[in-house]
Design a protein around this motif. Structure first.
Motif, short mmCIF file in Angstrom:
data_model
loop_
_atom_site.label_atom_id
_atom_site.label_comp_id
_atom_site.label_asym_id
_atom_site.label_seq_id
_atom_site.Cartn_x
_atom_site.Cartn_y
_atom_site.Cartn_z
N ARG A 27 -8.09 -40.42 -1.15
CA ARG A 27 -8.62 -39.88 0.09
C ARG A 27 -8.68 -38.36 -0.05
N SER A 28 -9.52 -37.75 0.77
CA SER A 28 -9.72 -36.30 0.64
C SER A 28 -9.83 -35.67 2.02
N SER A 29 -9.27 -34.45 2.11
CA SER A 29 -9.38 -33.68 3.36
C SER A 29 -10.42 -32.57 3.23
N GLY A 30 -11.13 -32.58 2.10
CA GLY A 30 -12.10 -31.52 1.85
C GLY A 30 -11.58 -30.47 0.91
N LYS A 31 -10.36 -29.99 1.19
CA LYS A 31 -9.74 -29.00 0.32
C LYS A 31 -8.66 -29.59 -0.58
N ILE A 32 -8.25 -30.82 -0.27
CA ILE A 32 -7.20 -31.49 -1.04
C ILE A 32 -7.64 -32.93 -1.31
N GLN A 33 -7.45 -33.37 -2.56
CA GLN A 33 -7.65 -34.77 -2.90
C GLN A 33 -6.27 -35.41 -3.09
N PHE A 34 -6.05 -36.52 -2.40
CA PHE A 34 -4.81 -37.27 -2.55
C PHE A 34 -5.10 -38.50 -3.41
N LEU A 35 -4.55 -38.50 -4.59
CA LEU A 35 -4.82 -39.56 -5.56
C LEU A 35 -3.64 -40.53 -5.60
N GLN A 36 -3.89 -41.78 -5.23
CA GLN A 36 -2.85 -42.81 -5.32
C GLN A 36 -2.94 -43.41 -6.72
N LEU A 37 -1.88 -43.21 -7.48
CA LEU A 37 -1.91 -43.54 -8.91
C LEU A 37 -0.87 -44.61 -9.23
N ARG A 38 -1.21 -45.46 -10.17
CA ARG A 38 -0.26 -46.47 -10.66
C ARG A 38 -0.36 -46.54 -12.17
N ASP A 39 0.74 -46.93 -12.81
CA ASP A 39 0.70 -47.09 -14.26
C ASP A 39 1.35 -48.39 -14.73
N GLY A 40 1.64 -49.29 -13.80
CA GLY A 40 2.29 -50.55 -14.16
C GLY A 40 3.80 -50.50 -14.04
N THR A 41 4.38 -49.29 -14.03
CA THR A 41 5.83 -49.16 -13.83
C THR A 41 6.16 -48.70 -12.42
N GLY A 42 5.14 -48.21 -11.69
CA GLY A 42 5.36 -47.71 -10.34
C GLY A 42 4.11 -47.03 -9.83
N THR A 43 4.24 -46.41 -8.65
CA THR A 43 3.12 -45.67 -8.06
C THR A 43 3.60 -44.29 -7.65
N ILE A 44 2.66 -43.36 -7.61
CA ILE A 44 2.97 -42.00 -7.18
C ILE A 44 1.70 -41.37 -6.61
N GLN A 45 1.86 -40.48 -5.68
CA GLN A 45 0.71 -39.76 -5.15
C GLN A 45 0.53 -38.46 -5.90
N GLY A 46 -0.70 -38.24 -6.39
CA GLY A 46 -1.06 -36.98 -7.00
C GLY A 46 -1.79 -36.11 -5.99
N VAL A 47 -1.37 -34.85 -5.86
CA VAL A 47 -1.98 -33.93 -4.90
C VAL A 47 -2.78 -32.89 -5.68
N LEU A 48 -4.10 -32.88 -5.46
CA LEU A 48 -5.01 -31.97 -6.16
C LEU A 48 -5.58 -30.99 -5.14
N VAL A 49 -5.21 -29.69 -5.27
CA VAL A 49 -5.64 -28.65 -4.33
C VAL A 49 -6.82 -27.90 -4.93
#
Length: 431
Positions: A27-49
């Motif tokens: 999802r994106s707010s325009g200035k920030i992209q919130f990336l929901q990431l998984r790798d098979g061992t867990g999940t984490i949110q990546g914050v791209l400004v």
């Protein structure tokens, strides 16, 4: 810079790392992209400004679709508001592949559609959680048995005859002979127990029963311990101790998965030995009191009967001493009452039915030979099994635990089809 997994992020707070991931959502707010990431061992949110990275990195991230694969680089930051307790401040992305439109979107799909796409469905958080709980149950069972001095043995999958004396077998040709897919490793495990004392087998078994219930699969996995010098009472004690060990291991090691599954863990916390026990006679009386007048002494219990019995207890319950006529040929009759056998079915609470069946085995060679006659078993096909009673027979017992039913119960699932990566059911052999 370290290449790590999401499971390891707690050890890298304040450090820049790279993780190989799939895009679970975005999802994106325009200035920030919130990336929901998984790798098979867990999940984490990546914050791209946007104003903290190069324009090409921002644009590359915008092109990522659901289930796209990439390497993501960034700084691990602790954040108590995040579901995992950590977030990733993204500094770089390197796309491996921009995925095509993903068939399983965030909307309702029918069961048949999801089963047709089972190879993709297992990527979802819920399905991945189930499979991790399954792995923990397997690990706990093997740890318990290893600690108790059991030796793992591997019985054959191709067999010349039936274990249970049933015709519900998958037939195949073994060169110029008839062969069948195994429905149990028990008989071979008994032979191994005479050599190694306490053994267990763990592998796939097959039942050619045309059943469509939520408790049945055509191909499923069984854990089957066999123990020399162990009687009926000792057999029950091993079962309840093992199940307690499994339940507590899942509670300790799968907290995240149980939360994902929204499992009521208070029910699992009650799984402590000893378990209640009632005889078959007492079970019949209980059912009659509850209005089940259709069931008569000498008949086996169906799913509604097992569910009603289980409702009287908040733990698994043993039903012991079934009538000899409805149980397998190898079960030892009660010396005090030969019309019943020294056996038990372990019924899980919450309507999940039988998850373990076990018994003390016949150790008298003459009685076993009589059983061959009564069940019309081939003396040639079963000669080796009778040999076990001719050359140093001893009291011995064993049981079989159905892995998928146990997983369904521990996870609180409606159907066993979700408990195995690729279920085989009456009308499903794909994928």
């Amino acid at each position: 810079m370290s290449m790590i997994t999401i499971r390891e992020v707690s050890a890298y707070v304040g450090q820049e790392v790279t993780i190989g991931v799939w895009m679970y959502n975005k999802r994106s707010s325009g200035k920030i992209q919130f990336l929901q990431l998984r790798d098979g061992t867990g999940t984490i949110q990546g914050v791209l400004v946007r104003n903290q990275v190069a324009p090409e990195i921002w644009d590359e991230a915008k092109l990522l679709t659901m289930e796209s694969s990439l390497y993501v680089t960034g700084m691990i930051r602790q954040d108590d508001r995040a579901p995992s307790g950590f977030e990733l401040d993204v500094t770089s992305v390197k796309t491996i592949q921009v995925a095509e439109e993903y068939p399983i979107a965030k909307k309702e799909h029918g069961t048949d559609f999801l089963m047709d796409h089972r190879h993709l469905w297992i990527r979802s958080a819920r399905q991945a959680a189930i499979l991790r709980v399954r792995a923990e149950i397997i690990r706990a069972i093997q740890m318990f048995l290893d600690q108790k001095g059991f030796t793992l043995v591997d019985p054959p999958i191709l067999t010349p005859s039936s274990c249970e004396g049933t015709t519900n077998l998958f037939h195949t040709k073994y060169f110029d002979e008839d062969a069948y897919l195994s429905q149990s490793g028990q008989l071979y495990a008994e032979a191994a127990a005479m050599a190694l004392n306490k053994v267990y087998s763990f592998g796939p078994t097959f039942r050619a029963e045309k059943s469509k219930t939520r408790r049945h699969l055509i191909e499923f996995w069984m854990i089957e311990p066999e123990m020399a010098f162990v009687d009926h009472e000792g057999n029950l004690e091993y079962q309840e101790q093992m199940l307690e060990f499994v339940a507590q291991s899942v509670l300790q090691n799968c907290q995240t998965e149980l939360q994902t599954l929204e499992r009521d863990i208070s029910k699992l916390e009650k799984i402590k030995a000893p378990f209640p026990r009632i005889t078959y006679d007492e079970a019949i009386e209980l059912l009659h009191r509850e209005g089940f007048d259709d069931i008569q002494w000498g008949e086996d219990f169906g799913a509604p009967h097992e569910t009603k019995i289980a409702e009287s207890f908040d733990k698994p319950v043993f039903i012991t001493h079934y009538p000899t006529e409805i149980k397998s040929f190898y079960m030892k009759p009660d010396p005090k009452r030969p019309e019943v056998v020294l056996c038990a079915d372990l019924i899980a609470p919450e309507g999940y039915g039988e998850i373990i069946g076990g018994s003390q085995r016949i150790d008298d060679p003459e009685l076993l030979a009589e059983r061959y006659e009564e069940h019309s078993l081939s003396k040639e096909a079963y000669a080796w099994y009778l040999d076990l009673r001719k050359y140093g027979t001893v009291p011995h017992s064993g049981f079989g635990l159905g892995l998928e039913r146990t997983v369904a119960w521990i996870c609180g699932l409606d159907h066993v089809r979700e408990t195995i990566p690729f279920p085989r059911m009456l009308n499903r052999l794909y994928p």
